[in-house]
Design a protein around this motif. Structure first.
Motif, PDB file in Angstrom:
ATOM      1  N   ASP A  15       0.830  -1.210   0.000  1.00 57.11           N
ATOM      2  CA  ASP A  15       0.000   0.000   0.000  1.00 57.11           C
ATOM      3  C   ASP A  15       0.862   1.256   0.000  1.00 57.11           C
ATOM      4  OD1 ASP A  15      -2.261  -1.596   0.021  1.00 57.11           O
ATOM      5  OD2 ASP A  15      -2.644  -1.333   2.180  1.00 57.11           O
ATOM      6  N   ARG A  16       1.956   1.235   0.758  1.00 61.11           N
ATOM      7  CA  ARG A  16       2.844   2.409   0.802  1.00 61.11           C
ATOM      8  C   ARG A  16       3.536   2.624  -0.541  1.00 61.11           C
ATOM      9  NH1 ARG A  16       6.780   2.041   5.672  1.00 61.11           N
ATOM     10  NH2 ARG A  16       7.302   4.129   4.915  1.00 61.11           N
ATOM     11  N   ILE A  17       3.937   1.536  -1.174  1.00 61.80           N
ATOM     12  CA  ILE A  17       4.572   1.642  -2.497  1.00 61.80           C
ATOM     13  C   ILE A  17       3.582   2.212  -3.503  1.00 61.80           C
ATOM     14  CG2 ILE A  17       5.519   0.307  -4.426  1.00 61.80           C
ATOM     15  CD1 ILE A  17       6.647  -1.630  -2.243  1.00 61.80           C
ATOM     16  N   ASP A  18       2.356   1.701  -3.491  1.00 62.41           N
ATOM     17  CA  ASP A  18       1.336   2.185  -4.430  1.00 62.41           C
ATOM     18  C   ASP A  18       1.001   3.657  -4.181  1.00 62.41           C
ATOM     19  OD1 ASP A  18       1.237  -0.283  -5.646  1.00 62.41           O
ATOM     20  OD2 ASP A  18      -0.559  -0.950  -4.583  1.00 62.41           O
ATOM     21  N   ALA A  19       0.940   4.059  -2.910  1.00 63.17           N
ATOM     22  CA  ALA A  19       0.647   5.458  -2.582  1.00 63.17           C
ATOM     23  C   ALA A  19       1.769   6.364  -3.083  1.00 63.17           C
ATOM     24  CB  ALA A  19       0.448   5.617  -1.076  1.00 63.17           C
ATOM     25  N   GLY A  42       3.096  10.027  -9.703  1.00 62.08           N
ATOM     26  CA  GLY A  42       2.636   9.818 -11.068  1.00 62.08           C
ATOM     27  C   GLY A  42       3.474   8.795 -11.804  1.00 62.08           C
ATOM     28  N   ARG A  43       3.920   7.788 -11.071  1.00 64.02           N
ATOM     29  CA  ARG A  43       4.793   6.757 -11.642  1.00 64.02           C
ATOM     30  C   ARG A  43       4.152   5.395 -11.464  1.00 64.02           C
ATOM     31  NH1 ARG A  43      10.084   7.222  -8.603  1.00 64.02           N
ATOM     32  NH2 ARG A  43      10.986   6.131 -10.363  1.00 64.02           N
ATOM     33  N   VAL A  71       9.066   2.737  -9.125  1.00 61.56           N
ATOM     34  CA  VAL A  71       9.417   3.037  -7.735  1.00 61.56           C
ATOM     35  C   VAL A  71      10.280   1.916  -7.164  1.00 61.56           C
ATOM     36  CG1 VAL A  71       8.470   3.323  -5.405  1.00 61.56           C
ATOM     37  CG2 VAL A  71       7.405   4.491  -7.339  1.00 61.56           C
ATOM     38  N   LEU A  72       9.899   0.680  -7.420  1.00 62.25           N
ATOM     39  CA  LEU A  72      10.665  -0.466  -6.899  1.00 62.25           C
ATOM     40  C   LEU A  72      12.058  -0.527  -7.517  1.00 62.25           C
ATOM     41  CD1 LEU A  72       7.849  -3.145  -6.796  1.00 62.25           C
ATOM     42  CD2 LEU A  72       8.961  -2.035  -4.852  1.00 62.25           C
ATOM     43  N   ARG A  73      12.158  -0.265  -8.814  1.00 66.33           N
ATOM     44  CA  ARG A  73      13.473  -0.268  -9.471  1.00 66.33           C
ATOM     45  C   ARG A  73      14.400   0.758  -8.832  1.00 66.33           C
ATOM     46  NH1 ARG A  73      11.319  -1.776 -14.072  1.00 66.33           N
ATOM     47  NH2 ARG A  73      10.506   0.270 -14.602  1.00 66.33           N
ATOM     48  N   ASP A  74      13.879   1.974  -8.612  1.00 62.89           N
ATOM     49  CA  ASP A  74      14.682   3.022  -7.979  1.00 62.89           C
ATOM     50  C   ASP A  74      15.101   2.627  -6.558  1.00 62.89           C
ATOM     51  OD1 ASP A  74      14.527   4.564 -10.239  1.00 62.89           O
ATOM     52  OD2 ASP A  74      13.092   6.014  -9.397  1.00 62.89           O
ATOM     53  N   GLN A  99      18.939   2.248  -5.290  1.00 59.67           N
ATOM     54  CA  GLN A  99      19.454   3.035  -4.174  1.00 59.67           C
ATOM     55  C   GLN A  99      20.013   2.123  -3.080  1.00 59.67           C
ATOM     56  OE1 GLN A  99      16.515   5.841  -2.788  1.00 59.67           O
ATOM     57  NE2 GLN A  99      16.297   6.760  -4.817  1.00 59.67           N
ATOM     58  N   TYR A 100      19.331   1.040  -2.803  1.00 59.48           N
ATOM     59  CA  TYR A 100      19.785   0.098  -1.774  1.00 59.48           C
ATOM     60  C   TYR A 100      21.134  -0.498  -2.175  1.00 59.48           C
ATOM     61  CZ  TYR A 100      20.058  -3.968   1.249  1.00 59.48           C
ATOM     62  OH  TYR A 100      20.496  -4.897   2.148  1.00 59.48           O
ATOM     63  N   LEU A 101      21.247  -0.930  -3.412  1.00 59.51           N
ATOM     64  CA  LEU A 101      22.507  -1.534  -3.871  1.00 59.51           C
ATOM     65  C   LEU A 101      23.641  -0.505  -3.901  1.00 59.51           C
ATOM     66  CD1 LEU A 101      21.160  -3.853  -6.716  1.00 59.51           C
ATOM     67  CD2 LEU A 101      21.952  -4.522  -4.425  1.00 59.51           C
ATOM     68  N   ALA A 102      23.340   0.731  -4.231  1.00 57.49           N
ATOM     69  CA  ALA A 102      24.369   1.776  -4.253  1.00 57.49           C
ATOM     70  C   ALA A 102      24.911   2.061  -2.861  1.00 57.49           C
ATOM     71  CB  ALA A 102      23.796   3.053  -4.875  1.00 57.49           C
ATOM     72  N   SER A 103      24.078   1.853  -1.839  1.00 55.98           N
ATOM     73  CA  SER A 103      24.508   2.141  -0.474  1.00 55.98           C
ATOM     74  C   SER A 103      25.112   0.919   0.212  1.00 55.98           C
ATOM     75  CB  SER A 103      23.332   2.645   0.353  1.00 55.98           C
ATOM     76  OG  SER A 103      22.393   1.604   0.576  1.00 55.98           O
ATOM     77  N   ALA A 104      25.045  -0.229  -0.424  1.00 56.29           N
ATOM     78  CA  ALA A 104      25.542  -1.467   0.202  1.00 56.29           C
ATOM     79  C   ALA A 104      27.055  -1.588   0.124  1.00 56.29           C
ATOM     80  CB  ALA A 104      24.896  -2.683  -0.467  1.00 56.29           C
TER      81      ALA A 104
END
Length: 106
Positions: A78-82, A88-89, A94-97, A101-106
């Motif tokens: 629900d949070r992802i969809d909101a 407007g995406r 959203v999941l790809r981004d 971001q997670y992999l860039a910070s790992a």
């Protein structure tokens, strides 16, 4: 009357009635804008869809994109969809981004 089936082309289920074989040159079937659908037009669409072979690649070199699937709790979904709606995406964008971001910070 034909059989009613539900199909999902990525934007939720759609109810479709299989009316059997239709001779598009004999029947007058039109798009919403009034354009007549002929056998020739339908065949051209079929060829184009087969040529495309699915969604375009996300990779710059055109190689097929990797498809990932995973489950999350309903509240997370629900949070992802909101967030996607507010931006407007699409959910997948959203999941790809988020993964990038997670992999860039790992």
């Amino acid at each position: 009357m034909g059989e009613t089936v539900n199909i999902n082309l990525g934007r939720g289920p759609v109810e479709v009635v299989d009316g059997g074989v239709v001779d598009l040159d004999a029947e007058d079937i039109r798009l919403g804008d009034g354009t007549r659908i002929t056998e020739e037009r339908a065949e051209a669409w079929a060829v184009e869809l087969q040529r495309r072979g699915g969604r375009p690649s996300l990779d710059p070199d055109g190689t097929p994109s990797v498809r990932l699937a995973f489950r999350v709790p309903e509240v997370v979904g629900d949070r992802i969809d909101a967030l996607a709606a507010a931006q407007g995406r699409r959910r997948s964008d959203v999941l790809r981004d988020a993964v990038e971001q997670y992999l860039a910070s790992a």
